[in-house]
Structures are given as structure tokens and as C-alpha cells.
Design an enzyme around this catalytic site. Structure first.
Site, short mmCIF file in Angstrom:
data_model
loop_
_atom_site.label_atom_id
_atom_site.label_comp_id
_atom_site.label_asym_id
_atom_site.label_seq_id
_atom_site.Cartn_x
_atom_site.Cartn_y
_atom_site.Cartn_z
N ARG A 185 0.86 -1.20 0.00
CA ARG A 185 0.00 0.00 0.00
C ARG A 185 0.89 1.23 0.00
O ARG A 185 1.10 1.87 1.03
CB ARG A 185 -0.94 -0.01 1.21
CG ARG A 185 -1.91 -1.18 1.18
CD ARG A 185 -2.82 -1.19 2.39
NE ARG A 185 -3.85 -0.16 2.34
CZ ARG A 185 -4.67 0.10 3.34
NH1 ARG A 185 -4.58 -0.56 4.47
NH2 ARG A 185 -5.59 1.04 3.21
N ARG A 237 -11.63 -0.72 16.10
CA ARG A 237 -11.08 0.51 15.53
C ARG A 237 -11.97 1.09 14.45
O ARG A 237 -11.75 2.22 14.01
CB ARG A 237 -9.68 0.25 15.00
CG ARG A 237 -8.76 0.07 16.18
CD ARG A 237 -7.35 -0.22 15.79
NE ARG A 237 -6.56 -0.16 17.00
CZ ARG A 237 -5.26 0.05 17.03
NH1 ARG A 237 -4.60 0.22 15.92
NH2 ARG A 237 -4.64 0.09 18.16
N1 EPU Z 1 -2.28 3.31 -4.08
C1 EPU Z 1 -1.06 3.52 -4.67
N2 EPU Z 1 -0.37 4.66 -4.35
C2 EPU Z 1 -0.84 5.57 -3.48
C3 EPU Z 1 -2.10 5.36 -2.87
C4 EPU Z 1 -2.80 4.21 -3.19
O1 EPU Z 1 -0.59 2.70 -5.47
O2 EPU Z 1 -0.16 6.57 -3.23
C5 EPU Z 1 -3.04 2.11 -4.41
C6 EPU Z 1 -3.31 1.22 -3.20
O3 EPU Z 1 -2.23 0.36 -2.94
C7 EPU Z 1 -4.56 0.50 -3.61
C8 EPU Z 1 -5.31 1.56 -4.42
O4 EPU Z 1 -4.33 2.51 -4.84
O5 EPU Z 1 -4.24 -0.58 -4.45
C9 EPU Z 1 -6.41 2.30 -3.69
O6 EPU Z 1 -5.91 2.78 -2.45
P1 EPU Z 1 -6.51 4.06 -1.72
O7 EPU Z 1 -5.46 5.08 -1.65
O8 EPU Z 1 -7.80 4.40 -2.37
O9 EPU Z 1 -6.79 3.49 -0.28
P2 EPU Z 1 -6.38 4.12 1.11
O10 EPU Z 1 -6.53 5.60 1.07
O11 EPU Z 1 -5.10 3.55 1.60
C10 EPU Z 1 -8.81 4.10 2.03
C11 EPU Z 1 -9.51 3.55 3.23
C12 EPU Z 1 -9.60 2.05 3.14
C13 EPU Z 1 -10.31 1.66 1.83
C14 EPU Z 1 -9.66 2.34 0.63
C15 EPU Z 1 -10.40 2.10 -0.68
C16 EPU Z 1 -8.90 5.11 4.98
C17 EPU Z 1 -8.10 5.38 6.20
N3 EPU Z 1 -8.74 3.91 4.43
O12 EPU Z 1 -7.52 3.52 2.02
O13 EPU Z 1 -10.41 1.66 4.22
O14 EPU Z 1 -10.22 0.26 1.65
O15 EPU Z 1 -9.56 3.75 0.86
O16 EPU Z 1 -11.70 2.55 -0.58
O17 EPU Z 1 -9.67 5.94 4.55
C18 EPU Z 1 -11.33 0.15 5.74
O18 EPU Z 1 -12.07 1.08 6.12
O19 EPU Z 1 -11.47 -1.03 6.12
C19 EPU Z 1 -10.25 0.44 4.82
C20 EPU Z 1 -9.28 -0.41 4.57
#
Ligand code: EPU
Length: 434
Positions: free
Chosen positions: A122, A399
Site C-alpha cells: 500500500r 477501531r
Molecule cells: N495506491 C497507490 N499509491 C498511493 C495510494 C494508493 O498505489 O499513493 C493504491 C493502493 O495500494 C490500492 C489503491 O491505490 O491498491 C487504492 O488505495 P486508496 O489510496 O484508495 O486506499 P487508502 O486511502 O489507503 C482508504 C480507506 C480504506 C479503503 C480504501 C479504498 C482510509 C483510512 N482507508 O484507504 O479503508 O479500503 O480507501 O476505498 O480511509 C477500511 O475502512 O477497512 C479500509 C481499509
């Protein structure tokens, strides 16, 4: 560490009230750092994740007070740039929003790299790309992110995200509201919590337009002022109770929701034969006597949410026929399958695809909550299984779900929390994956 002891066989009936959206709250709390004045935030979910973020803000000099269980006031007028509790930061994924809010407010940020990585790699490269485009210099050393600006302020820029990322979209929005000039985020994520963050920022004096589309335009302003804001209901908490009602063959009215945000979940539930009736701010879910197999693929909003994938994984163990789930967001979000196999599930996983042989009666076992949503899925599995299921590592669940056991028991579930002495060592090892 606490355990949940779930006695299976009860179907859920009654009404449940949904709390505020976790993934909106975890961005809005850090964003309050930009505001010089009192932010009164209503419908805050009481979960340990929001507690940790509030503690971090307080350490940065914010004055935080609870008005009642779901309303807080945050006053960051006297916040200052200083070392924050890094041990808390490294446990929370959403601590990445402090990069944007500290840069916006102070022109500098020091945070830890966000916590654990339970469903594959991630990275935060898109966050860094955005901050760099806004004029910050970012260095990552020894697990810390150091971000600096040359003249103490970020400057608007045009940023195309290479990947649709919820976190990067929201982080750049937070950073850009106090930047000079105009920022345009292209290929932005469109989740409801992105609109919620924009609405929060705008109610405090920001100028953010287009949230909810793939192009977001932010005209920087000189300062933000205090105000009152109400967080939207949690789409994933609501979806989890919807699946719990469907899986247990119950009938549950899920209140305080925005049915539009649940469309993907409702559509897939209906395909299984479950009845979903929408009202203005509630949905009624009635379980079917026989569930049908379905195929689903997780995608960015308005596609089917990855955060509902494990719960549907359990539901489809009960459906007649073979279902296929394709995980479109993360590399490795099928860890919970090993736990379900202990309960008699027949699931084959090949990379991002799981093939579920349905029509199985699950049986109680000792299982782990591998992460937040996987943990909720194990609770649903326990409720439909024969016998007793013991679920370890439930701190993950707590959480993200406010009063989960209490709400489920009020619907007729038979779940007991087995409280064990928490060791210092155990607490230090907690890593959050939300
Ligand atoms: N990604 C990248 N580069 C980045 C950011 C993301 O390659 O800089 C990739 C990730 O590895 C993934 C995809 O893009 O494959 C989507 O990731 P995203 O950034 O959307 O996810 P996140 O911001 O890390 C948030 C939620 C997650 C939820 C995802 C998708 C928060 C704190 N977390 O994560 O929530 O799964 O968006 O909707 O807001 C949960 O609530 O259980 C949870 C995991």
C-alpha cells in the site's frame, strides 16, 4: 487481548442506528488542524481510530472536547509545529492526512509512514506526488516522512493521479485549501467521504469544487474559520449490518443511512435474492430463505466497495452454487479465507480471484480477525455457524465499528466479549490497516 465468543444460530431482527463515517472522520479530524477557530463536528463515530487522531491533535496543541457522545469541538487556534506522538501515528493508516494538514498549516510536516500493510503493498507514492507538485520537498528516512516548503506555503498545481486513490485525493485536498492559487486534481477518487471532506472544508471557508467527480478544483484561501459540520453516515458499517441481516435470514431496519451511497451493496444483495427496501434515510433488509450465487468485483466508487468484500465472502458461502469474487483494489485481501476454511468454507483463491463453493453450513472454530473488515466478516460467520466461534484480535474491529457487539446483541445476536488483560507489549504491537 479481548476475544469475541459468538454462539451461532440467531437471526437478526429489529432496528440499528448507523454511526458517522469512519473514513470521513479520519480525514476531517486532521483537516481541522487547518482551521483557526472552533470546529464543532457532529456524528463523529466513537472508535479507537478517531480517538487516536484526536490525541495526536491535542499533542499538537489543539483543544479537544466532547460535547456529547457523538459531537466534539476542536480548536486548533493555538496548535504549533512540534513532534507528535509517533507511536500512535504509526498505528493508524489515516495518519497520512497529517502530512497534508501539517504542510497546509505549518509549511512543514513530520509523520511516520502509515501503519501496517495487511492486504498487500500500500504505497503512498501518489500522496507524495501531489505534495511535491504543490511545492513540498519530501524525504523518507528511518520510517518517517519529512516534508518541507521553501517559503512556508504550498502553491497550487495541476495534479494527475496515476491511480484512483481515496487517501491521495483527500490528502491533496487538505493540503491545497490554504495553498496560494488554484489546484486541480485529475483522476480523483469519487467516494462519498471525499464529498464529505469537501463539504466540511467549504463550511469552514475553503473553496473546493467538483468533489464527487474525477476532477476537483481547489482555489486556495488565506485562512479557514470555525463552524459546525455533521459527518455523513458510514456506508460500510451500514453494509455490514445489511449483510448480517441477509446472512442470518433476519429482518433489520438500518437507520441513519444515505441509500444512494449503498446502491452497489443493495444491488448485489438483491441479486442473491435478499429483499432490500429503500426509505429516505433507512434501508430494510429481509433475508431470503435460499440465497443465490453471484459474481462481484470490487472497484473504486461508485463500484462495489472493497471494504464490503470479506462480508460478502461469508454470505456467498451460504448461497447455492459457485460464486466468484474479484478483488480490484488490493493485491492481498483474501487472508480471511484461511479463517473461513477453519469453519468449513470451501474457497479457492488464485491471486485476486476467489471461487466460493456455496451451500455450506459453517461450524464454529477459533479464528482471527485479520483486519477490520475481515474481523466483521468473521463475526457474521460466527452468527451463522453451528456452535461457538471464538474470534481473536478483535481490536481491529473496534477501531472501525462503534459498539459493534452491543448493536448486534440488540438485534438478537449472542456475542460475549471475553476481556483479557492487555499487556504493554501487546498494545505496542497493534498495527492498524484501515
Ligand atoms: N495506491 C497507490 N499509491 C498511493 C495510494 C494508493 O498505489 O499513493 C493504491 C493502493 O495500494 C490500492 C489503491 O491505490 O491498491 C487504492 O488505495 P486508496 O489510496 O484508495 O486506499 P487508502 O486511502 O489507503 C482508504 C480507506 C480504506 C479503503 C480504501 C479504498 C482510509 C483510512 N482507508 O484507504 O479503508 O479500503 O480507501 O476505498 O480511509 C477500511 O475502512 O477497512 C479500509 C481499509
Amino acid at each position: 487481548m479481548d476475544k469475541y465468543i459468538v454462539n451461532g444460530g440467531q437471526s437478526l431482527h429489529g432496528e440499528v442506528e448507523i454511526s458517522g463515517a469512519k473514513n470521513a472522520a479520519v480525514a476531517i479530524i486532521p483537516a481541522a488542524l487547518l482551521v483557526e477557530g472552533v470546529c464543532r463536528i457532529e456524528n463523529i463515530p466513537q472508535i479507537s481510530d478517531t480517538d487516536m487522531l484526536l490525541t495526536i491533535l491535542a499533542e499538537l496543541g489543539a483543544h479537544v472536547s466532547y460535547v456529547n457522545r457523538s459531537t466534539i469541538e476542536i480548536d486548533c487556534t493555538n496548535a504549533r509545529y512540534q513532534d507528535a506522538p509517533y507511536d500512535l501515528m504509526r498505528k493508524i493508516r489515516a495518519s497520512y492526512y497529517l502530512i497534508g494538514s501539517m504542510l497546509g498549516r505549518f509549511g512543514s510536516a513530520k509523520t511516520t509512514m502509515p501503519g501496517g500493510c495487511n492486504f498487500g503493498v500500500r504505497p503512498i507514492d501518489q500522496h507524495i506526488k501531489g505534495m511535491t507538485a504543490l511545492g513540498a520537498t519530501i524525504n523518507i528516512k528511518n520510517g518517517f516522512v519529512y516534508a518541507e516548503t521553501e517559503d512556508g506555503r504550498l502553491h497550487g498545481a495541476r495534479i494527475y493521479l496515476d491511480k484512483v486513490s481515496v487517501g491521495a485525493t483527500m490528502n491533496i485536498m487538505i493540503a491545497a485549501v490554504l495553498a496560494s492559487g488554484r489546484t486541480i486534481i485529475e483522476n480523483a477518487a469519487r467516494e462519498p467521504h471525499i464529498v464529505d471532506l469537501a463539504n466540511f472544508l467549504n463550511s469552514m471557508g475553503a473553496d473546493v469544487r467538483g468533489a464527487g467527480t474525477d476532477t476537483i478544483k481547489i482555489n486556495g484561501v488565506e485562512r479557514l474559520h470555525g463552524g459546525t459540520y455533521t459527518i455523513i453516515p458510514d456506508q460500510i458499517e451500514a453494509g455490514t449490518y445489511m449483510v448480517a441481516a441477509a446472512a442470518t435470514g433476519g429482518e433489520v431496519l438500518i437507520k441513519n443511512v444515505i441509500p444512494k451511497h449503498l446502491e452497489g451493496i443493495s444491488a448485489k444483495l438483491r441479486e442473491t435474492g435478499t429483499i432490500v427496501q429503500e426509505y429516505e434515510d433507512a434501508v430494510l433488509v429481509k433475508g431470503a430463505s435460499t440465497l443465490r450465487k453471484i459474481n462481484l468485483k470490487t472497484m473504486p466508487y461508485p463500484g462495489f466497495p472493497t471494504d464490503m468484500q470479506p462480508q460478502f465472502g461469508v454470505l456467498l458461502c451460504l448461497a447455492n452454487g459457485t460464486s466468484v469474487i474479484t478483488e480490484g483494489i488490493y493485491d492481498n485481501r483474501f487472508k480471511y479465507v484461511n479463517e473461513l476454511r477453519k469453519m468449513g468454507a470451501e474457497i479457492q483463491v488464485d491471486g485476486r480471484v476467489a471461487v466460493i463453493e456455496g451451500g455450506r453450513r459453517l461450524s464454529g472454530a477459533l479464528v482471527q480477525a485479520c483486519d477490520l473488515r475481515a474481523g466483521a466478516a468473521m463475526v457474521i460467520a460466527g452468527m451463522v455457524a453451528n456452535g461457538t466461534t471464538e474470534i481473536e484480535d478483535v481490536h481491529y474491529i473496534e477501531r472501525g465499528y462503534e459498539r459493534f457487539v452491543e448493536k448486534l446483541c440488540a438485534l438478537g445476536a449472542d456475542i460475549r466479549v471475553d476481556e483479557e488483560q492487555e499487556t504493554e507489549q501487546g498494545r505496542d504491537n497493534l498495527v492498524y490497516v484501515g
